[in-house]
Design a protein around this motif. Sequence first.
Motif, short mmCIF file in Angstrom:
data_model
loop_
_atom_site.label_atom_id
_atom_site.label_comp_id
_atom_site.label_asym_id
_atom_site.label_seq_id
_atom_site.Cartn_x
_atom_site.Cartn_y
_atom_site.Cartn_z
N SER A 188 0.87 -1.18 0.00
CA SER A 188 0.00 0.00 0.00
C SER A 188 0.91 1.23 0.00
O SER A 188 1.98 1.20 0.62
CB SER A 188 -0.84 0.05 1.27
OG SER A 188 -1.53 -1.18 1.45
N VAL A 189 0.46 2.29 -0.67
CA VAL A 189 1.28 3.50 -0.69
C VAL A 189 0.37 4.72 -0.49
O VAL A 189 -0.65 4.87 -1.17
CB VAL A 189 2.04 3.66 -2.04
CG1 VAL A 189 3.10 4.77 -1.92
CG2 VAL A 189 2.68 2.36 -2.49
N SER A 190 0.75 5.57 0.47
CA SER A 190 0.07 6.84 0.68
C SER A 190 0.80 7.88 -0.16
O SER A 190 2.02 8.03 -0.03
CB SER A 190 0.13 7.20 2.17
OG SER A 190 -0.22 8.55 2.32
N VAL A 191 0.07 8.56 -1.06
CA VAL A 191 0.74 9.42 -2.03
C VAL A 191 0.14 10.83 -2.00
O VAL A 191 -1.08 11.00 -1.98
CB VAL A 191 0.58 8.86 -3.47
CG1 VAL A 191 1.41 9.67 -4.46
CG2 VAL A 191 0.97 7.39 -3.55
N ASN A 192 1.02 11.82 -2.01
CA ASN A 192 0.60 13.20 -2.16
C ASN A 192 1.32 13.77 -3.37
O ASN A 192 2.53 13.60 -3.49
CB ASN A 192 0.97 14.00 -0.90
CG ASN A 192 0.61 15.48 -1.04
OD1 ASN A 192 1.42 16.28 -1.48
ND2 ASN A 192 -0.61 15.83 -0.70
N ILE A 193 0.56 14.40 -4.30
CA ILE A 193 1.22 14.97 -5.47
C ILE A 193 0.92 16.45 -5.59
O ILE A 193 -0.15 16.93 -5.20
CB ILE A 193 0.81 14.27 -6.80
CG1 ILE A 193 -0.70 14.37 -7.06
CG2 ILE A 193 1.27 12.82 -6.81
CD1 ILE A 193 -1.12 13.91 -8.45
#
Length: 345
Positions: free
Chosen positions: A246-251
């Motif tokens: 799982s990956v928590s991503v902010n762009i």
Amino acid sequence: MKDRYNVAIVGATGAVGQEMMDILDERNFPIGELRLLASERSAGKEIEFKGNKLTIRKLDHDCFEGIDIALFSAGSSRTKEYADSAVKAGAVVIDNSSAYRLDPEVPLIIPEINPEAINGYKQKGIIANPNCTTAVTIMALKPLHDLGKIKRVIATSFQAVSGAGAGGLRELEQQTRAWANSEESESETFPHPIAFNVIPQIDIFQDNDYTKEEMKLHNETRKILGDESINLTATTVRVPVFRAHSVSVNIETEDKITASEAREALEKFPGVRVSDDPKNAVYPMPLDAAGKDDCIVGRIREDFTIDNGLTFWVVGDQLRKGAALNAVQIAELFIKSNGQNTNGI
Ligand code: A2P
């Protein structure tokens, strides 16, 4: 184009090698001979494929004769030592290790993202498969990059033990059993106990205090998206989950992307599924993605702290899209593009 291809799996007894066999079978890959290769420890053992018992052979420099496609999943050092022999024997090498990923003469491919890079195999006879966490994350980044041009990514991963191979799976199981029986247990694969713990280290630390895994995410994302201006800062973390990262991503993007535009673009992208109804507790989790081909995205929301920002959560089976599935998809792309290694012979 041939009707059938002779395929070798280097590391056939490993977690990724076993998954490769399942996927070749499921996708009805046009196999002539399937040659299973592993270490001396496994030589002579049998594994069943499509109802036939295949005997594992010891990996050596002469074992690639007649092979068209060699799928390597036995770690970087085996790739560095044996890939040339496979290429010289006339095979194209599809490598799951990091050995050649950043080599400018080796294409690094996710078929849904940069299939046009396939012809690059002609330079060295080798095609690289991305790091598992990169693969899962970038499946969600690509449609958003196309929509609003990503400038910066902040990612935190929650990586399953199967990313560390069969030994990682064994270690979580053994430590969980030991805990339930109030027994002591050793840590060999991971630097600390993994059962009931979270370890903020994957791979070794580099001079800049990031781990190798974290820098792979940055470097490989740039290469696959063909955009050297993207910056990605990551913290990669091992969690006591058997399968699926799982990956928590902010762009941060150049152009504004609304949450609904993001949902629409992600839904349309092949290999991605959206599962995003947080009010009803619907969001992707590793148990949903384990054993599945699609990467699943949820918790999509606009970042209220910056002008053009989005935050989301992506989950994918790293043995599948992060490794074996992507490698087999590359093999399918290779067949479609030509199916013959004209290099190195
Ligand atoms: P073996 O099972 O014979 O050790 P995983 O990443 O799941 O641990 O899998 C690693 C794979 O790489 C296994 O198939 C393993 O085979 C293979 N492997 C490890 N060391 C060697 C080696 N020296 N030569 C060939 N294959 C190797």
